[in-house]
Scaffold this motif. Structure first.
Motif, PDB file in Angstrom:
ATOM      1  N   MET A   4       0.723  -1.295   0.018  1.00 45.60           N
ATOM      2  CA  MET A   4       0.009   0.109   0.002  1.00 45.60           C
ATOM      3  C   MET A   4       0.699   1.271   0.018  1.00 45.60           C
ATOM      4  SD  MET A   4      -2.781   1.182   2.835  1.00 45.60           S
ATOM      5  CE  MET A   4      -1.609   1.175   4.040  1.00 45.60           C
ATOM      6  N   SER A   5       0.449   2.090  -1.017  1.00 48.05           N
ATOM      7  CA  SER A   5       1.257   3.329  -0.736  1.00 48.05           C
ATOM      8  C   SER A   5       0.909   4.339   0.083  1.00 48.05           C
ATOM      9  CB  SER A   5       0.990   4.016  -2.233  1.00 48.05           C
ATOM     10  OG  SER A   5       1.569   5.260  -2.440  1.00 48.05           O
ATOM     11  N   GLY A   6       2.034   5.428   0.411  1.00 49.37           N
ATOM     12  CA  GLY A   6       1.623   6.365   1.630  1.00 49.37           C
ATOM     13  C   GLY A   6       0.658   7.233   1.076  1.00 49.37           C
ATOM     14  N   GLU A   7       0.727   7.183  -0.212  1.00 46.17           N
ATOM     15  CA  GLU A   7      -0.044   8.323  -0.610  1.00 46.17           C
ATOM     16  C   GLU A   7      -1.760   8.226  -0.582  1.00 46.17           C
ATOM     17  OE1 GLU A   7       2.703   7.601  -2.088  1.00 46.17           O
ATOM     18  OE2 GLU A   7       3.425   9.665  -2.342  1.00 46.17           O
ATOM     19  N   VAL A   8      -2.066   7.119   0.250  1.00 43.11           N
ATOM     20  CA  VAL A   8      -3.199   6.966   0.478  1.00 43.11           C
ATOM     21  C   VAL A   8      -3.870   7.893   1.562  1.00 43.11           C
ATOM     22  CG1 VAL A   8      -4.716   5.253   1.751  1.00 43.11           C
ATOM     23  CG2 VAL A   8      -3.263   4.260   0.054  1.00 43.11           C
TER      24      VAL A   8
ATOM     25  N   PHE B 242      -7.865  12.253   3.640  1.00 43.29           N
ATOM     26  CA  PHE B 242      -8.186  13.547   3.779  1.00 43.29           C
ATOM     27  C   PHE B 242      -9.110  14.173   2.887  1.00 43.29           C
ATOM     28  CE2 PHE B 242      -7.016  17.737   1.808  1.00 43.29           C
ATOM     29  CZ  PHE B 242      -7.715  18.611   2.826  1.00 43.29           C
ATOM     30  N   ALA B 243      -8.992  13.676   1.691  1.00 39.85           N
ATOM     31  CA  ALA B 243      -9.754  14.192   0.509  1.00 39.85           C
ATOM     32  C   ALA B 243     -11.410  13.779   0.633  1.00 39.85           C
ATOM     33  CB  ALA B 243      -9.152  13.765  -0.934  1.00 39.85           C
ATOM     34  N   LEU B 244     -11.721  12.716   0.827  1.00 37.74           N
ATOM     35  CA  LEU B 244     -12.974  12.130   0.863  1.00 37.74           C
ATOM     36  C   LEU B 244     -13.683  12.921   1.673  1.00 37.74           C
ATOM     37  CD1 LEU B 244     -11.984   8.198   0.756  1.00 37.74           C
ATOM     38  CD2 LEU B 244     -13.184   9.647  -1.074  1.00 37.74           C
ATOM     39  N   PRO B 245     -13.710  13.177   2.918  1.00 36.62           N
ATOM     40  CA  PRO B 245     -14.599  13.810   3.852  1.00 36.62           C
ATOM     41  C   PRO B 245     -14.601  15.233   3.211  1.00 36.62           C
ATOM     42  CG  PRO B 245     -13.081  12.796   5.294  1.00 36.62           C
ATOM     43  CD  PRO B 245     -12.386  12.767   3.836  1.00 36.62           C
TER      44      PRO B 245
ATOM     45  N   GLY C  15       5.540  -2.566  10.628  1.00 39.41           N
ATOM     46  CA  GLY C  15       6.955  -2.088  10.302  1.00 39.41           C
ATOM     47  C   GLY C  15       7.065  -1.618   8.872  1.00 39.41           C
ATOM     48  N   LYS C  16       6.178  -1.246   8.252  1.00 42.43           N
ATOM     49  CA  LYS C  16       6.276  -1.139   6.825  1.00 42.43           C
ATOM     50  C   LYS C  16       6.597   0.305   6.707  1.00 42.43           C
ATOM     51  CE  LYS C  16       3.052  -4.296   4.752  1.00 42.43           C
ATOM     52  NZ  LYS C  16       1.529  -4.406   3.965  1.00 42.43           N
ATOM     53  N   ASP C  17       7.328   0.451   5.876  1.00 44.60           N
ATOM     54  CA  ASP C  17       8.172   2.136   5.702  1.00 44.60           C
ATOM     55  C   ASP C  17       7.090   2.755   4.535  1.00 44.60           C
ATOM     56  OD1 ASP C  17       9.764   4.469   5.399  1.00 44.60           O
ATOM     57  OD2 ASP C  17      11.167   3.602   4.084  1.00 44.60           O
ATOM     58  N   LEU C  18       6.300   3.435   5.350  1.00 50.31           N
ATOM     59  CA  LEU C  18       5.271   4.403   4.356  1.00 50.31           C
ATOM     60  C   LEU C  18       5.683   5.605   4.298  1.00 50.31           C
ATOM     61  CD1 LEU C  18       2.039   2.730   5.872  1.00 50.31           C
ATOM     62  CD2 LEU C  18       3.151   2.064   3.831  1.00 50.31           C
ATOM     63  N   ALA C  19       5.643   6.540   3.311  1.00 50.89           N
ATOM     64  CA  ALA C  19       5.869   7.691   3.008  1.00 50.89           C
ATOM     65  C   ALA C  19       5.118   8.421   1.950  1.00 50.89           C
ATOM     66  CB  ALA C  19       7.388   8.038   2.705  1.00 50.89           C
ATOM     67  N   ALA C  20       4.718   9.545   2.149  1.00 49.90           N
ATOM     68  CA  ALA C  20       3.955  10.226   1.241  1.00 49.90           C
ATOM     69  C   ALA C  20       4.606  11.612   0.587  1.00 49.90           C
ATOM     70  CB  ALA C  20       2.475  10.965   1.841  1.00 49.90           C
ATOM     71  N   SER C  21       4.839  11.622  -0.824  1.00 46.73           N
ATOM     72  CA  SER C  21       5.595  12.465  -1.443  1.00 46.73           C
ATOM     73  C   SER C  21       4.957  13.969  -1.268  1.00 46.73           C
ATOM     74  CB  SER C  21       5.555  12.157  -2.904  1.00 46.73           C
ATOM     75  OG  SER C  21       6.489  10.820  -3.034  1.00 46.73           O
ATOM     76  N   PRO C  22       5.506  14.996  -0.802  1.00 45.52           N
ATOM     77  CA  PRO C  22       4.603  16.029  -0.714  1.00 45.52           C
ATOM     78  C   PRO C  22       4.038  16.771  -2.093  1.00 45.52           C
ATOM     79  CG  PRO C  22       6.892  16.479   0.201  1.00 45.52           C
ATOM     80  CD  PRO C  22       6.912  15.176  -0.588  1.00 45.52           C
ATOM     81  N   LEU C  23       2.858  17.378  -1.877  1.00 48.13           N
ATOM     82  CA  LEU C  23       2.163  17.928  -3.060  1.00 48.13           C
ATOM     83  C   LEU C  23       2.361  19.142  -3.361  1.00 48.13           C
ATOM     84  CD1 LEU C  23      -1.239  16.341  -2.598  1.00 48.13           C
ATOM     85  CD2 LEU C  23       0.767  15.402  -3.967  1.00 48.13           C
ATOM     86  N   LEU C  24       2.856  19.699  -4.535  1.00 44.37           N
ATOM     87  CA  LEU C  24       3.188  21.025  -4.793  1.00 44.37           C
ATOM     88  C   LEU C  24       1.740  21.955  -4.672  1.00 44.37           C
ATOM     89  CD1 LEU C  24       4.917  23.466  -5.635  1.00 44.37           C
ATOM     90  CD2 LEU C  24       4.524  22.941  -7.831  1.00 44.37           C
TER      91      LEU C  24
ATOM     92  N   PHE D 102       2.350  20.790   0.324  1.00 40.77           N
ATOM     93  CA  PHE D 102       1.402  20.152   1.133  1.00 40.77           C
ATOM     94  C   PHE D 102       1.832  18.793   1.507  1.00 40.77           C
ATOM     95  CE2 PHE D 102      -2.405  17.662   2.090  1.00 40.77           C
ATOM     96  CZ  PHE D 102      -2.929  18.378   3.435  1.00 40.77           C
ATOM     97  N   GLY D 103       2.383  18.422   2.692  1.00 42.33           N
ATOM     98  CA  GLY D 103       3.059  17.360   2.969  1.00 42.33           C
ATOM     99  C   GLY D 103       2.487  16.450   4.145  1.00 42.33           C
ATOM    100  N   ALA D 104       2.641  15.236   4.226  1.00 40.66           N
ATOM    101  CA  ALA D 104       1.864  14.459   5.372  1.00 40.66           C
ATOM    102  C   ALA D 104       3.128  13.512   5.988  1.00 40.66           C
ATOM    103  CB  ALA D 104       0.821  13.520   4.581  1.00 40.66           C
ATOM    104  N   ILE D 105       2.952  13.523   7.331  1.00 43.94           N
ATOM    105  CA  ILE D 105       3.656  12.629   7.981  1.00 43.94           C
ATOM    106  C   ILE D 105       3.036  11.363   8.289  1.00 43.94           C
ATOM    107  CG2 ILE D 105       4.775  12.205  10.402  1.00 43.94           C
ATOM    108  CD1 ILE D 105       4.958  14.988  10.585  1.00 43.94           C
ATOM    109  N   ILE D 106       3.431  10.011   8.243  1.00 42.71           N
ATOM    110  CA  ILE D 106       2.862   8.814   8.531  1.00 42.71           C
ATOM    111  C   ILE D 106       3.669   8.161   9.412  1.00 42.71           C
ATOM    112  CG2 ILE D 106       2.005   6.587   7.499  1.00 42.71           C
ATOM    113  CD1 ILE D 106       1.810   8.062   4.669  1.00 42.71           C
ATOM    114  N   ASP D 107       3.306   8.097  10.701  1.00 42.10           N
ATOM    115  CA  ASP D 107       3.884   7.416  11.888  1.00 42.10           C
ATOM    116  C   ASP D 107       2.918   6.986  12.712  1.00 42.10           C
ATOM    117  OD1 ASP D 107       2.970   9.803  13.192  1.00 42.10           O
ATOM    118  OD2 ASP D 107       5.151  10.371  13.772  1.00 42.10           O
ATOM    119  N   GLY D 108       3.154   6.218  13.843  1.00 36.69           N
ATOM    120  CA  GLY D 108       2.369   5.641  14.852  1.00 36.69           C
ATOM    121  C   GLY D 108       1.338   6.568  15.363  1.00 36.69           C
ATOM    122  N   LEU D 109       1.933   7.919  15.805  1.00 40.33           N
ATOM    123  CA  LEU D 109       1.036   8.855  16.211  1.00 40.33           C
ATOM    124  C   LEU D 109      -0.141   9.286  15.298  1.00 40.33           C
ATOM    125  CD1 LEU D 109       0.224  10.825  18.491  1.00 40.33           C
ATOM    126  CD2 LEU D 109       2.033  12.479  17.513  1.00 40.33           C
TER     127      LEU D 109
END
Length: 649
Positions: free
Chosen positions: A1-5, A10-13, A60-69, A80-87
């Motif tokens: 699964m991609s981190g861009e998910v 965010f977009a659906l609501p 433990g998967k390394d999930l990351a989302a590329s920042p969007l211009l 516009f960037g996103a953090i994906i961690d446990g918190l």
């Protein structure tokens, strides 16, 4: 699964908000449920995606989302960037899940409301805004969504804006939280001017490396703490939350119990490295410990069931602050996680009984346990969990907070007294509402609609079992903490702090049972004995009176009005009168100048011309002989002049 998910979460609501307002509201006025179906569907998808992200992070998967211009300004890119961690994963699950259940509940609760479309549009906007706040990778976007969730809170508190109490409560919430937001904005500006970045990860690195330290770090963390205190209703910025109960009860469950009010706790957890390397982490614990017992005292005497839960929420948020300050991120966030389920359930339960009785005054209730068995069972489970009774979820997180507070005796004893108060006031609510005989006027009471009962049952299950998530330190590991003490389900009972807190909670429940169920002790008699304290608590320490009557009306309104009245009288009027007098003097001067200079000059030139003309007219005699003589004389003069010039040259 991609981190861009995470961007889709965010977009659906937000998409739901846009579609409801732009299309469903004008096109389906007679079919309002269409809006609720869309909101539930898109929020449900967001929840599933959030759950997948949580499972990915936990594995433990390394999930990351590329920042969007977002915007390009010359050589500057604003992304516009996103953090994906446990918190983030935990918060996304809490926000989307509670929002989903609240929207399902609202189908029954808001049935027949003329603003049904608007309600679901605003709930969708809030959900998207809260998701944006949680996942933001820089303080610019975090602050933008921070303000947007504040706006949603304002709009939903004042949802029934034709009621003066709701409109006033919305304004009060908006203004009071702005005080804290001013501190947060100051911290954002300070950090940017001193470091040149607002990226949260970069700020963490600067703090841990020591590059960000000293007075800059101290003032920045104070500003962040101010913002957190405002949003999480910590003393002395707590006064807006009880009044916010004027909004629809599902809004109270979603925004003012489980999610938005927890944003302050999340903010401190997100910026924890800055607090950890500053001297202000202890202040977080002190603010939380004091607020916990302070708000609990007021919950003891409230008769409005939602007001009791509001002060309880303030108190529990104080517990979270105490956990962050003394135990770390996992301790505070674990209680946030568990609290979201049982406190949302308590508010939904309050909405259920209020929907049935048409009141939230517990003095007009009673005997509802037989009439509303599902609501009664769910409410009791949530109350036991909130009181910290083993082995329900509230016990596990509250035990960790009390254990971490044992290092500071004053904070430890404050936390224990709060445990007693919490157990007492929650079972005061249970016995006044569900036991005895019904004291109200409405008859034919019955259980709420299934749309309202099903979300309560789901939350009741979580109120029992969500605490087991950290039995083997799984919750702490998810938040990146490795040095965690693991404990089995029975081993915890060997902990002195756990035993003490459990006994204190049971004592509080027993006292409520003795007073409000068996009436071995008279509530009126206790009120007379402790009348000074009862007055102090019921008047809310006169803090609202000080803010509203003295600070706002007398100082800001009357005082500022009087200041500007005097300013107008002595400064503005003085300037105007002085200018008028000066203008009068200038007018007199120019009047004299015009009369004696301009008119005199014009009249003098005219008189001189007249005199010259009068003198010269005698030369015009009409005699040709005289004219000839003057011509000859002129010629002689000309010839003589030429001759003299020639001779001299």
């Amino acid at each position: 699964m991609s981190g861009e998910v995470v961007y889709l979460v965010f977009a659906l609501p937000i998409l739901s908000f846009i579609i409801i307002l732009a299309f469903l509201r004008p096109l389906f006025k007679g079919r309002p449920k269409v809006s609720s179906y869309l909101g539930i569907a898109l929020t449900g998808i967001s929840f599933v995606l959030s759950l997948l992200l949580l499972l990915g992070v936990y594995s433990g998967k390394d999930l990351a989302a590329s920042p969007l211009l977002w915007l390009n300004l010359g050589n500057v890119d604003i992304k516009f960037g996103a953090i994906i961690d446990g918190l983030v994963a935990i918060m996304l699950v809490v926000v989307t899940f509670i929002s989903l259940l609240v929207q399902i509940y609202s189908v029954g609760y808001m049935r027949g409301d003329p603003a049904y479309h608007r309600y679901f549009a605003l709930v969708s906007l809030f959900t998207g805004s809260m998701v944006g706040l949680v996942m933001a990778s820089n303080l610019f976007w975090l602050f933008a969504f921070w303000e947007l969730v504040g706006l949603c809170s304002y709009l939903l508190i004042g949802f029934w804006f034709d009621r003066p109490a709701a409109a006033n409560a919305a304004k009060k919430a908006f203004i009071v939280t702005r005080v804290g937001d001013f501190g947060l904005l100051g911290a954002v500006i300070l950090l940017f001017t001193q470091t040149g970045t607002l990226d949260i990860g970069s700020l963490h690195i600067l703090a841990t490396s020591g590059a960000l330290a000293g007075s800059v770090l101290s003032w920045a963390t104070i500003g962040i703490l101010m913002g957190a205190m405002g949003k999480s209703a910590q003393f002395p910025l707590h006064v807006w939350l009880p009044d916010a109960m004027e909004g629809p009860t599902p809004v109270s469950a979603l925004i003012h119990a489980a999610t938005m009010v927890a944003a302050g706790v999340f903010l401190i957890a997100r910026m924890y490295p800055l607090f950890e390397y500053s001297p202000n982490l202890k202040i977080v614990a002190i603010v939380g410990g004091f607020t916990a017992i302070f708000a609990a005292t007021m919950a003891l005497v409230m008769n409005d069931i939602k007001k009791v839960l509001a002060y309880s929420t303030i108190s529990q948020l104080g517990y979270m602050f105490l956990g962050l300050g003394m135990g770390g991120v996992s301790v505070g966030i674990f209680h946030l996680f568990n609290h979201a389920f049982f406190k949302a359930l308590l508010f939904l339960g309050a909405g259920s009984v209020g929907h049935a009785t048409n009141t939230f005054d517990m003095r007009q209730m009673g005997g509802l346990g037989k009439k509303m068995p599902w609501t009664f069972a769910c409410f009791v489970i949530a109350s036991l969990s909130l009181a910290g009774i083993y082995p329900l979820s509230g016990f596990w997180s509250k035990d960790e907070i009390i254990s971490s507070a044992s290092e500071e005796p004053v904070l430890f004893y404050m936390a224990l007294v709060t445990v007693f108060f919490t157990a007492f006031y929650m079972f005061r609510v249970v016995f006044m509402t569900f036991s005895g005989s019904y004291r109200g006027e409405k008859e034919h009471l019955h259980e709420s609609h299934k749309e309202m009962v099903i979300p309560m049952v789901i939350l009741a299950v979580l109120s029992v079992f969500s605490g087991f998530f950290n039995l083997n330190g799984g919750f702490a590991h998810l938040l990146g903490e490795t040095d965690v003490e693991t404990m089995g389900i029975f081993e915890v009972l060997s902990h002195p702090a756990a035993i003490i807190s459990l006994l204190v909670a049971l004592l509080g429940i027993f006292l409520a049972y003795a007073v409000y169920k068996k009436q071995w002790l008279s509530a009126a008699g206790l009120t007379r004995v402790f009348y000074p304290f009862y007055t102090l608590f019921s008047k809310k320490y006169w803090i609202d009176t000080f803010y509203e009557d003295i600070l706002v009306r007398r100082f800001l309104v009357n005082g500022v009005f009087e200041f500007f009245s005097l300013f107008d009288r002595y400064v503005i009027d003085g300037l105007v009168n002085g200018a008028a007098k000066a203008a009068t003097g200038v007018f007199v001067f120019f009047n004299y100048f015009d009369h004696y200079v301009v008119d005199g000059l014009v009249n003098g030139i005219g008189g001189a011309a007249k005199s010259v003309g009068k003198s010269l007219r005698h030369l015009e005699t009409g005699q040709l002989q005289l004219y000839g003589a003057f011509i000859v004389l002129g010629i002689v003069v000309i010839v003589m002049t030429i001759f003299i010039v020639e001779v001299l040259v």
